[in-house]
Structure formats: structure tokens, C-alpha cells
Design an enzyme around this catalytic site. Sequence first.
Site, PDB file in Angstrom:
ATOM      1  N   LYS A   1       7.711  -1.924  -8.750  1.00 27.63           N
ATOM      2  CA  LYS A   1       8.922  -1.118  -8.922  1.00 27.63           C
ATOM      3  C   LYS A   1      10.044  -1.907  -9.594  1.00 27.63           C
ATOM      4  CE  LYS A   1       7.530   2.488  -6.183  1.00 27.63           C
ATOM      5  NZ  LYS A   1       6.242   2.071  -5.628  1.00 27.63           N
TER       6      LYS A   1
HETATM    7  C1  LIG Z   1       5.114   2.822  -5.377  1.00 28.47           C
HETATM    8  C2  LIG Z   1       3.870   2.091  -5.116  1.00 28.47           C
HETATM    9  C3  LIG Z   1       2.603   2.616  -5.435  1.00 28.47           C
HETATM   10  C4  LIG Z   1       2.449   4.005  -5.994  1.00 28.47           C
HETATM   11  O1  LIG Z   1       2.982   4.144  -7.292  1.00 28.47           O
HETATM   12  P1  LIG Z   1       3.320   5.587  -7.895  1.00 28.47           P
HETATM   13  O2  LIG Z   1       3.999   5.327  -9.175  1.00 28.47           O
HETATM   14  O3  LIG Z   1       4.219   6.256  -6.889  1.00 28.47           O
HETATM   15  O4  LIG Z   1       2.021   6.318  -8.030  1.00 28.47           O
HETATM   16  C5  LIG Z   1       1.491   1.832  -5.240  1.00 28.47           C
HETATM   17  N1  LIG Z   1       1.587   0.598  -4.702  1.00 28.47           N
HETATM   18  C6  LIG Z   1       2.776   0.048  -4.374  1.00 28.47           C
HETATM   19  C7  LIG Z   1       2.818  -1.300  -3.789  1.00 28.47           C
HETATM   20  C8  LIG Z   1       3.953   0.774  -4.578  1.00 28.47           C
HETATM   21  O5  LIG Z   1       5.126   0.236  -4.245  1.00 28.47           O
END
Ligand SMILES: *Cc1c(COP(=O)(O)O)cnc(C)c1O
Length: 462
Positions: A112
Site C-alpha cells: 500500500k
Molecule cells: C491490501 C492488501 C491485499 C489486497 O489487495 P487489494 O488491492 O485490496 O486486492 C493483499 N495483501 C496485503 C498485505 C494487503 O495489505
Amino acid sequence: MQYISTRGKAPALGFEDTMLSGLARDGGLYVPETIPTLSTADIRAMHGLSYEEIAFRVMRPFVGDAFTDEVFADLITKAYAGFGHDARAPLVQLGNGHFLLELFHGPTLAFKDFAMQLIGQMFQEALSRSGKRVTIVGATSGDTGSAAIEAFRGLDAVDVFILYPHDRISEVQRRQMTTPTESNVHAMALDGDFDDCQARLKDMFNDFDFRDDVRLAGVNSINWGRVLAQVVYYFSSAVSLGAPDRKISYSVPTGNFGDIFAGYIAKRMGLPIDRLVVATNQNDILHRCLSTGGYVTDRVTPSISPSMDIQVSSNFERALFDAYDRDGNAVAQLMNELKAGGFHVSQGAMDVLRDHYDSGRVSEDETLATIRQAQDHMGELLCPHSAIGVAVAEAQRDPNVPMITLATAHPAKFPDAVEKASGLRPPLPDRMADLFTREERVTRVPNDLTQLETFIKDRIAS
Ligand SMILES: *Cc1c(COP(=O)(O)O)cnc(C)c1O
């Protein structure tokens, strides 16, 4: 470059307004009116460039006149300066033809950060130019919230409120949100699950009086700026394995469908991606939908991969919009049916989806077994989300096409699950070693729109 809503009723916007508003006023999500493409020569020319240079070339066509070239390049440089690895997104080999893209070297140890750090820079630039303030409200299953707080803490023009499901996130995730001391940061522990957090956030966006009153801005994974920032590492990783002169497949641990949708955008831009594999945990609405055509919600079952514990996958709406040939009315109709529990994707739209996406589901036991095996056989300690991606990749990959699994978080962010599986407790990187001794600051809040709105209004600096 103009952006249009997946529900066809909201006005088209430029990049800056699309980014600042998040959700469209008709309840839809913004997508580019047309997707710019890069030629094979453009892609080949990315060989040997830094992550930041590739980022500039990939994202530039989407940004339009929101920033000059010089400013945009500078924002990208600042966004990734705090990462703990020079390559930003290093690729490591797991086995024959299988690679792991480590997306966890940012300040909060999850992928993120790639999007949120850039969004923070772009918001600050756009707001300081206009002299306006915004209130950012986000819902998180753990990683989005910490990444948003890290990106916006201390910025003058922004208050940031994050809703997370009380008692359903890991301690590291919680502490990353509750320990920043800046007064513009507000962590809120909601009595409910992540879907409740996400639903109340949507309600706030649909309450136009409140939305205008506090100048609400969203940075959840539906924000187009976030999807865009995630397109970059598909290019950087594929190019380092020989694209555009070779096809590459990806396995993506998926919750809200933002990360994998970025892969689809990369493919539409001209990157030769073979398969995009949606990897889910036991909360498998996407796997069920891609297998049967039925998108039917169920209860969330908490898992050891909490960032994927969702049942309504917001960005899937963007995939549906293209699968339905960009018919906003058809998408609005499906989303209405979803309020009553679910919908069926038409045969034509399923054919389009299956053209791009495969899917797989991994149980809790299989996740633990994969962490153990990756440690024993490859010397790689995986977080539970990344392990789900690796398990699905191993089960489904074509031996003739290199497979890249996205490692979405650092194992130290989920130490209990990793220790249970491998017997090893991964330490936090030095730069955050004092996380467990910092003081926490958080308010427990009810799952009630009016009370949440009052809470926010009372706390924004006026
Ligand atoms: C947010 C997240 C996901 C999922 O990603 P999306 O874009 O919501 O499909 C998977 N793994 C981790 C560690 C995340 O923080």
C-alpha cells in the site's frame, strides 16, 4: 485525460479532481475514458532504468495537465525516498520460472505504501496550490490505514480519519495507526467488520451535505491515483524478466481487487501479461464469481491473512464495467442487486473476465503449509497474504511462462501466523523497532453513520 464513472451518471473529471474526490457522485468509480498505450519500443527502452524513471514514463500519460513534468518527477522521487531498498520493488527468484516481487520495503511494510506515499505527495502539491483543506476518511482491513496515516501525518491541509474493525487487525497494523502523535491523525476502532467500515465510508460519500461540508476526500483502494501507482511495478518487474519480448504471468493476493486491476491496466497499456491470477483466502467471493458467475455475499470469516478478509470487493466494479462493454447502466443495475445479496454476471461478461483473469482459493492450513515450505525449500519467509499468492501460483502456473507472485506485506507485519507456521518470529526492521513501546491513541466508535459524522465534524481543525 478525462475520467468517467462506472455507473455512467457522474460528470467526467480531470486527473486532479478524480484523485481528490475518490468515489464518483453517482456511487461509481472513476476510470480513464481511454487507456493510453506504450509501444514495444517504449517498453523495451525501460530496461535498466530506475524505478522512479519507469514510474514517470508509465504514469505520465494519465496525469494530463495536473502537474508539469518537472513537478511530477519530483513528487515521484520524494514518494519513494523513504523506502528501505534501493530497487524499491526487488524481484527474487523462488524456483524455476517462479519469482517473488517484494513490495514490502516501504515505511509501513506493505505494498500500500507504493500508492499511498505518492498520493500523499500529490495531495499536498495540489492542495497547497489551491489553498484548500480536505478531510480524508478511510476504511481499512489493516494496511491501507497505516499507509494512509504514514503518508498524511503532519500535513497542514489534511485531517485523516481511519476506520478499522475493532480487534480484527494485527497488533503491528494497529500500532502503526494508533501511535503517530500528530494532531491531524485520528484512528477509529469500529464495532464491526471491514465490510461495515467500508459501508459506512460509502454512506459518508453518499451524504452530499456532509461530503461538501467537510470537503471529504477518499484514499481507499477505489481512488484512481492508487490504482495508477500500482501499475508501475508490473512494468518494472516484467521488463527485468525480458518483457516486452517475453510474456509474464502474475499471481496476486487479492481482497479489494485494486492491485490486480492495476495489472490489467498494465496489460491494456501494452505490457505482454499472459495470465492474471486472483489468489484469495477462505473469503473467496472473487474465486466463486470467476468460477461460477455468481457474485453472492457471505459472512466474513476472520483469517490469518486479515488484509484480504472481505466479501465485497470494491474495485471489481471496474473490471465489470469493462466486461459489460463500459455500460454504466448495466453496472448500476448489478450494484443495486448486490445490495439485496448478489448478482449473476452475464455469459458475455464472464467470457471477457475469463480472458484476463484466473483464480484460486487457499485454506488456512494450506497457507501455513506454504509458509513452512517456502522457508524450508527456498529460504524465503513469507507473510500469510504472500503465501496465498505463492500457493495459487504453484498450483496453476504454466511452466513455459515466468510467473511473478506479488509479496504484498513483510512477514514481520504478521509475526504470529508466520511463527505458527515456521517456528521463526520475524523481527521488525530496525527503523520501527520501538513500535511496541510507543503510546497508543484511538477511539472506539459505533457502527452508526450519524455518530461517526458527528465525531469527525467535531474534530476537524476549522
Ligand atoms: C491490501 C492488501 C491485499 C489486497 O489487495 P487489494 O488491492 O485490496 O486486492 C493483499 N495483501 C496485503 C498485505 C494487503 O495489505
